[in-house]
Design an enzyme around this catalytic site. Structure first.
Site, PDB file in Angstrom:
ATOM      1  N   ASP A 117       1.090  -1.131   0.473  1.00 51.37           N
ATOM      2  CA  ASP A 117      -0.259  -0.161  -0.179  1.00 51.37           C
ATOM      3  C   ASP A 117       0.967   0.654  -0.050  1.00 51.37           C
ATOM      4  O   ASP A 117       1.568   1.515   1.236  1.00 51.37           O
ATOM      5  CB  ASP A 117      -1.182   0.318   1.440  1.00 51.37           C
ATOM      6  N   GLU A 163      -1.816  -1.530  -4.301  1.00 50.54           N
ATOM      7  CA  GLU A 163      -2.137  -0.358  -4.966  1.00 50.54           C
ATOM      8  C   GLU A 163      -2.556   0.967  -6.098  1.00 50.54           C
ATOM      9  O   GLU A 163      -1.378   1.525  -6.092  1.00 50.54           O
ATOM     10  CB  GLU A 163      -2.870   0.096  -3.307  1.00 50.54           C
ATOM     11  N   ASP A 213      -2.418   0.859   6.830  1.00 51.97           N
ATOM     12  CA  ASP A 213      -1.618   0.662   5.866  1.00 51.97           C
ATOM     13  C   ASP A 213      -1.256  -0.718   5.370  1.00 51.97           C
ATOM     14  O   ASP A 213      -1.012  -1.585   4.633  1.00 51.97           O
ATOM     15  CB  ASP A 213      -0.717   1.751   5.583  1.00 51.97           C
TER      16      ASP A 213
END
Lengths: 194, 194
Positions: free
Chosen positions: A7, A68, A141
């Site tokens: 992420d 992501e 996260d």
């Protein structure tokens, strides 16, 4: 199959490694959040993230890296840094010939919670249940990085896949699929109770 | 002082090296445009840019790298790739302890043409005149990379600086400053003639 979920972010970059095998429960291998100080120069921040990501890649030797997908429509003040953190991650994987897949936030949410509009608490709760963790992964996260890895395993069809009911075909669900359905149901009940 | 200017981009990444010394004319050392195929995977494109940029840094050994500052308000379809190309450039410089400076497009335009809203043709014309090139640098990304390097040299005060008239103090312009003023004037006449 081992997936490293990333992420990306300059201030906090979530890293999560999940192992998955057909019909087996997904298993967490490692999770962490890399932080770089907001006051530092961009170069030293990107270097910190790159070094950490490369260290993880060399140590856990993932079969694939799931990152992501960043959209320019996101928060304008952070999107450039996020794109650059994603860029150095993709570069590190390319240097090692590790394939990279991108998943959008809504794909990840839908994969682990059944809804593309799930909130962070729901994603965290589902990640904890799916991976049977004694504690919820924190901060968000960290949970997001693990969710990315799970999303890829499930979409890839290597590990537990979408439940048979959702896929429109009857029966034949594996133990992992059944556990997943049970976890989704428990999560929905939990959400309603709040 | 040697400056490597980088106009970042995935499809075309401009690289230009300019040497400057106090009171001396800026001199072009090298210029090129790195291209990566639009159909390739992001990882292999970033790897191509990173390898090229690292090769340049190791060969020309710049004292500083000047990178165009990317804004998220720019063209949304290309801004993420541009940010990532800038990111791997900044990372490569950080690995070599080469300082990185960022300049906005309007700073660069103002430095070489006197106007922050100059068009590409005007920037290219001024870069050609300032560096006394026999041909205009093409494509625009090559000219932009050289303009970035010139911009940094001039803002830094190491090479020819803003003309004394613009700086508000009388007299004392170096030969390079006078040449710059003459080039600006010639450029304005050229624009009017068109």
């Amino acid at each position: 199959m081992r997936v490293l979920g990333v992420d990306p972010g300059l201030t906090r970059c979530g890293l999560g490694v999940v192992d998955g095998l057909p019909g087996r429960r997904a298993r967490m291998v490692a999770v962490d959040v890399i932080r770089t100080p907001a006051g530092s120069e961009l170069g030293s921040r990107l270097l910190g993230i790159s070094d950490a990501v490369e260290g993880w890649m060399d140590q856990v030797r993932p079969d694939v890296v799931a990152v992501e997908r960043v959209f320019s429509q996101n928060n304008l003040s952070t999107v450039m840094g996020t794109a650059q953190a994603a860029g150095v991650t993709v570069l590190a994987a390319a240097r090692r010939n590790i394939p990279v897949v991108m998943h959008t936030p809504s794909e990840v949410k839908a994969a682990v919670t059944g809804s593309g509009r799930a909130d962070k608490a729901q994603v965290t709760a589902m990640v904890q249940r799916i991976l049977q963790l004694s504690e919820a992964p924190r901060p968000a996260d960290a949970a997001d990085a693990l969710a990315l890895a799970i999303c890829h395993l499930w979409r890839d069809g290597t590990a537990a896949v979408m439940p048979a009911s959702a896929a429109g075909s009857g029966g034949g669900a594996t133990a992992a699929q059944q556990a997943w359905v049970a976890a989704i149901e428990a999560s929905k009940k939990g959400s309603r109770a709040r």
